[in-house]
Design a protein around this motif. Structure first.
Motif, PDB file in Angstrom:
ATOM      1  N   MET A   1       0.838  -1.205   0.000  1.00  0.00           N
ATOM      2  CA  MET A   1       0.000   0.000   0.000  1.00  0.00           C
ATOM      3  C   MET A   1       0.871   1.253   0.000  1.00  0.00           C
ATOM      4  N   THR A   2       0.420   2.273  -0.715  1.00  0.00           N
ATOM      5  CA  THR A   2       1.090   3.565  -0.710  1.00  0.00           C
ATOM      6  C   THR A   2       0.550   4.380   0.455  1.00  0.00           C
ATOM      7  N   ILE A   3       1.458   4.813   1.337  1.00  0.00           N
ATOM      8  CA  ILE A   3       1.084   5.558   2.536  1.00  0.00           C
ATOM      9  C   ILE A   3       1.784   6.911   2.526  1.00  0.00           C
ATOM     10  N   LEU A   4       1.033   7.968   2.807  1.00  0.00           N
ATOM     11  CA  LEU A   4       1.605   9.299   2.974  1.00  0.00           C
ATOM     12  C   LEU A   4       1.416   9.710   4.427  1.00  0.00           C
ATOM     13  N   ALA A   5       2.508  10.133   5.066  1.00  0.00           N
ATOM     14  CA  ALA A   5       2.466  10.603   6.454  1.00  0.00           C
ATOM     15  C   ALA A   5       2.880  12.067   6.472  1.00  0.00           C
TER      16      ALA A   5
ATOM     17  N   ALA B   1       6.498  12.017   4.547  1.00  0.00           N
ATOM     18  CA  ALA B   1       7.172  10.747   4.285  1.00  0.00           C
ATOM     19  C   ALA B   1       6.201   9.875   3.500  1.00  0.00           C
ATOM     20  N   LEU B   2       6.698   9.236   2.472  1.00  0.00           N
ATOM     21  CA  LEU B   2       5.865   8.451   1.570  1.00  0.00           C
ATOM     22  C   LEU B   2       6.476   7.077   1.368  1.00  0.00           C
ATOM     23  N   ARG B   3       5.671   6.042   1.568  1.00  0.00           N
ATOM     24  CA  ARG B   3       6.075   4.693   1.164  1.00  0.00           C
ATOM     25  C   ARG B   3       5.266   4.364  -0.073  1.00  0.00           C
ATOM     26  N   ASP B   4       5.959   4.139  -1.188  1.00  0.00           N
ATOM     27  CA  ASP B   4       5.250   3.843  -2.428  1.00  0.00           C
ATOM     28  C   ASP B   4       4.886   2.364  -2.515  1.00  0.00           C
TER      29      ASP B   4
END
Length: 154
Positions: A3-7, A17-20
């Motif tokens: 999952m793509t998460i934006l914090a 911070a973004l996990r693609d």
């Protein structure tokens, strides 16, 4: 696929911070200081446009977490936070992106073991996880992303 998460650590200097969907993490800060000849709402329009650029750059956001602040150093800071929060939640609703506020103490406790950890302790904890935040805003966003990854089964 992940999952793509934006914090986000919301504020005039917003940490992100973004996990693609490949699991790659990027982070930084974005500045939304009011400019000399613009109206009061322009910083929020620039914030909204920036959110859309982030969303487009990673082919969509599956969920978004933001640092939920209950106390502010000044009335101006509280007003700015409220504006960013209203803009963010309306933008998420418009794009159908689930969002969640996470209390500051919860984030600090997760990465440092102490809910009342100082800025330096959070930065040190994030560096120990292999990141190199430029400032406390970026460190806070990375800490929030770590909390989301570790606790939200995403």
């Amino acid at each position: 696929m992940t999952m793509t998460i934006l914090a986000l650590d919301l504020g005039t200097t917003t940490g992100w911070a973004l996990r693609d969907n490949d699991g790659h993490i990027t982070s930084g800060t974005e500045h939304f200081k009011p400019q000399r000849f613009e109206g009061g709402g322009m910083r929020f329009l620039r914030f909204k446009r920036w959110l859309s650029e982030i969303k487009q750059s990673c082919d969509g956001i599956d969920c978004l977490h933001f640092e939920e602040v209950r106390r502010h150093a000044s009335t101006d800071a509280a007003h700015a936070y409220g504006g960013f929060l209203a803009t963010l939640t309306a933008w998420c609703e418009h794009h159908g992106i689930p969002y969640q506020g996470v209390p500051v103490g919860t984030i600090k406790k997760h990465v440092t073991g102490k809910g009342n950890a100082g800025k330096g302790e959070v930065i040190a904890a994030i560096r120990a996880r292999g990141h190199a935040p430029a400032d406390d805003n970026e460190a806070d966003a990375l800490a929030l992303l770590a909390w989301a990854i570790d606790t939200q089964e995403v």
